[in-house]
Structure formats: C-alpha cells, structure tokens
Write a protein that holds these residues in place. Structure first.
Motif, short mmCIF file in Angstrom:
data_model
loop_
_atom_site.label_atom_id
_atom_site.label_comp_id
_atom_site.label_asym_id
_atom_site.label_seq_id
_atom_site.Cartn_x
_atom_site.Cartn_y
_atom_site.Cartn_z
N ALA B 52 5.17 -5.59 -53.49
CA ALA B 52 5.00 -6.78 -54.31
C ALA B 52 5.74 -7.75 -53.66
O ALA B 52 7.12 -7.65 -53.19
CB ALA B 52 5.39 -6.32 -55.62
N GLY B 53 5.48 -9.05 -53.56
CA GLY B 53 5.93 -10.16 -53.00
C GLY B 53 5.86 -10.42 -51.38
O GLY B 53 6.10 -11.52 -51.03
N ALA B 63 -1.33 -13.29 -45.51
CA ALA B 63 -1.65 -12.64 -46.89
C ALA B 63 -0.51 -12.48 -47.73
O ALA B 63 0.50 -12.22 -47.43
CB ALA B 63 -2.66 -11.53 -46.74
N GLN B 64 -0.74 -12.39 -49.00
CA GLN B 64 0.39 -12.08 -49.77
C GLN B 64 0.10 -10.99 -50.95
O GLN B 64 -0.91 -11.19 -51.42
CB GLN B 64 1.29 -13.64 -50.31
CG GLN B 64 2.30 -13.07 -51.35
CD GLN B 64 3.26 -14.20 -51.49
OE1 GLN B 64 2.81 -15.43 -51.66
NE2 GLN B 64 4.49 -13.92 -51.76
N PHE B 65 1.07 -10.06 -51.26
CA PHE B 65 1.01 -9.15 -52.27
C PHE B 65 1.56 -9.69 -53.53
O PHE B 65 2.72 -10.26 -53.41
CB PHE B 65 1.70 -7.98 -51.79
CG PHE B 65 1.54 -6.67 -52.54
CD1 PHE B 65 1.22 -6.90 -53.96
CD2 PHE B 65 1.60 -5.41 -51.98
CE1 PHE B 65 1.04 -5.60 -54.61
CE2 PHE B 65 1.43 -4.29 -52.68
CZ PHE B 65 1.28 -4.42 -53.98
N GLY B 66 0.78 -10.26 -54.59
CA GLY B 66 1.24 -10.76 -55.82
C GLY B 66 2.63 -9.94 -56.51
O GLY B 66 2.57 -8.71 -56.38
N ILE B 67 3.47 -10.82 -56.97
CA ILE B 67 4.72 -10.03 -57.66
C ILE B 67 4.20 -9.15 -58.88
O ILE B 67 4.84 -8.08 -58.61
CB ILE B 67 5.43 -11.13 -58.23
CG1 ILE B 67 6.40 -11.85 -57.08
CG2 ILE B 67 6.35 -10.53 -59.07
CD1 ILE B 67 7.26 -11.00 -56.39
N THR B 68 3.14 -9.41 -59.43
CA THR B 68 2.59 -8.50 -60.53
C THR B 68 1.83 -7.26 -60.01
O THR B 68 1.50 -6.29 -60.80
CB THR B 68 1.77 -9.32 -61.37
OG1 THR B 68 0.85 -9.74 -60.89
CG2 THR B 68 2.32 -10.37 -62.18
#
Lengths: 113, 113
Positions: B52-53, B63-68
């Motif tokens: 996450a993050g 690309a990004q992995f969302g915090i949620t």
C-alpha cells in the motif's frame, strides 16, 4: 518452451459441437490458469491448477465446460455442445509456484456459428 | 465476487501527451498489477505493486498502489504510437483466493501520431 503456447489460435465451430483447446505452459511452472475474454470485457477466471492439488473449478460457467491437466504440464479445456455465447478468446497462463504475475499465452479465439 | 472498476474505457490522445488511467475496488487487494494487451496477443505484465502506498516506475510508466488498498493508477508519460493497446488492471486477493487475479474491463488507448 520459452512461452505459454496455445492451440489452435483460431477455431470456428458449429453450435452444438464439442471443442478442445490446448495449453502448453512454460516448463517448470506449477500453476496454470484458464481465463475467458469476451468482447469489450475483462478477463474472466475459469479454472486453476496447482501441482497435484485439486483444481479450483469455481469459475467454469456451466457443466459443459471441463478442463484437465495431465502430468502437471499440458492442459486441455473442453467445451461440450458449444453455444454462441461461448464465443470468446480463451487465454491460458502459467506461473512458477506462488510468484506474482502470470505469463499469458496468445489465446484461442473461439467462434461458434 | 470481487469487481474492479477501471476508467476510462477508452482514450484517444496525440503522440507526446501523458495518459492516466485508474482502477477502484470495493474490496481490498494485496497486490495490484497492470497489464497491456496488443491485438491478437495475451496480456503482458507491465508493473506489479505489492505494498500500500507503493509508487513504482518502469520507463515511461508509473503506477501506484493506493493507501486504502482499494485502488491503483497507471500513468504513461510522453506517449508514443506503440503504446496503443488495451491496458488492464488486476488485483490479487488474500487468503484462500490469493492465487486468482480479478481483472478490470480494460482501457483502450489510441495514440495519434
């Protein structure tokens, strides 16, 4: 082989006939998947094989669909009494063990007429 | 079952422009993956995100992995004609289903030279 090999690349069949689709995974890959891709849709999970474990068949849409994997290598997806709604690209993928990210084959485009 | 909402469905851009696409889910995923599919081929893995993050780049791709853990985005900078294709997001779950990927419906990218 170097990649995941699927055959045939294209298949046209008459409604009601049976078809067999073949997947030859990357040598040494213990996990093998079948997915279905309909026009304009994402990939729909069909079935999963992992080593000698019982396969996860939860994605097979009906009892007309079956798959087997012989000797932990080649897999065959069989569709009996094909229907027009079975028309789609059938993709096979494999991966080594629990590693993330599959390697896909080029798929078999099935057209039921 | 788990579903991914991918947007936009399609994009038409000029060569050199930047592109952004994203996926959201009602469920948490442990891994987010981005694939690209060329016509007549299977999807090819572009980027994998595991935390996450996490923000990861691969050349012109970011690309990004969302915090949620329920969303991810993919950016392509300075697009070129060979970026044309369908981009899929995919999420890998946890527990008993951690071997399955759930795919979005894809973003069709067209790049005008």
């Amino acid at each position: 082989g170097a990649g995941v090999s699927q055959s045939p690349s294209n298949k046209v069949t008459e409604k009601g006939k049976d078809v067999e689709l073949r997947c030859d995974p990357i040598s040494g890959h213990t996990a093998l998947y079948w997915y279905r891709q309909s026009l304009g849709q994402g990939l729909e999970f069909l079935i999963y094989f992992q080593g000698n474990s019982a396969p996860d068949k939860s994605g097979l849409p009906s009892d007309r669909f079956s798959a087997e994997r012989t000797g932990g290598s080649v897999s065959t997806l069989t569709i009996q009494r094909t229907q027009q709604e079975d028309s789609a690209v059938y993709l096979c993928a494999s991966r080594p063990g629990q590693a993330y990210g599959y390697t896909f084959g080029s798929g078999t485009r099935l057209t039921v007429v | 079952g788990q579903q991914l909402n991918q947007s936009p469905q399609s994009m038409f851009i000029q060569e050199g422009e930047d592109v952004s696409m994203n996926c959201t889910s009602s469920s948490i995923f442990n891994t987010w993956l981005w694939y690209k599919q060329d016509p007549g081929e299977g999807p090819v893995l572009l980027i994998a995100l595991y935390k996450a993050g996490e923000l990861t780049s691969n050349g012109r791709l970011t690309a990004q992995f969302g915090i949620t853990r329920k969303d991810s985005f993919l950016n392509i900078s300075a697009s070129i004609p060979s970026d044309v294709g369908i981009y899929f997001c995919a999420g890998q779950g946890s527990g008993g289903s951690n071997y399955k990927l759930t795919f979005g419906k894809g973003t069709l990218l067209t790049v005008n030279p």
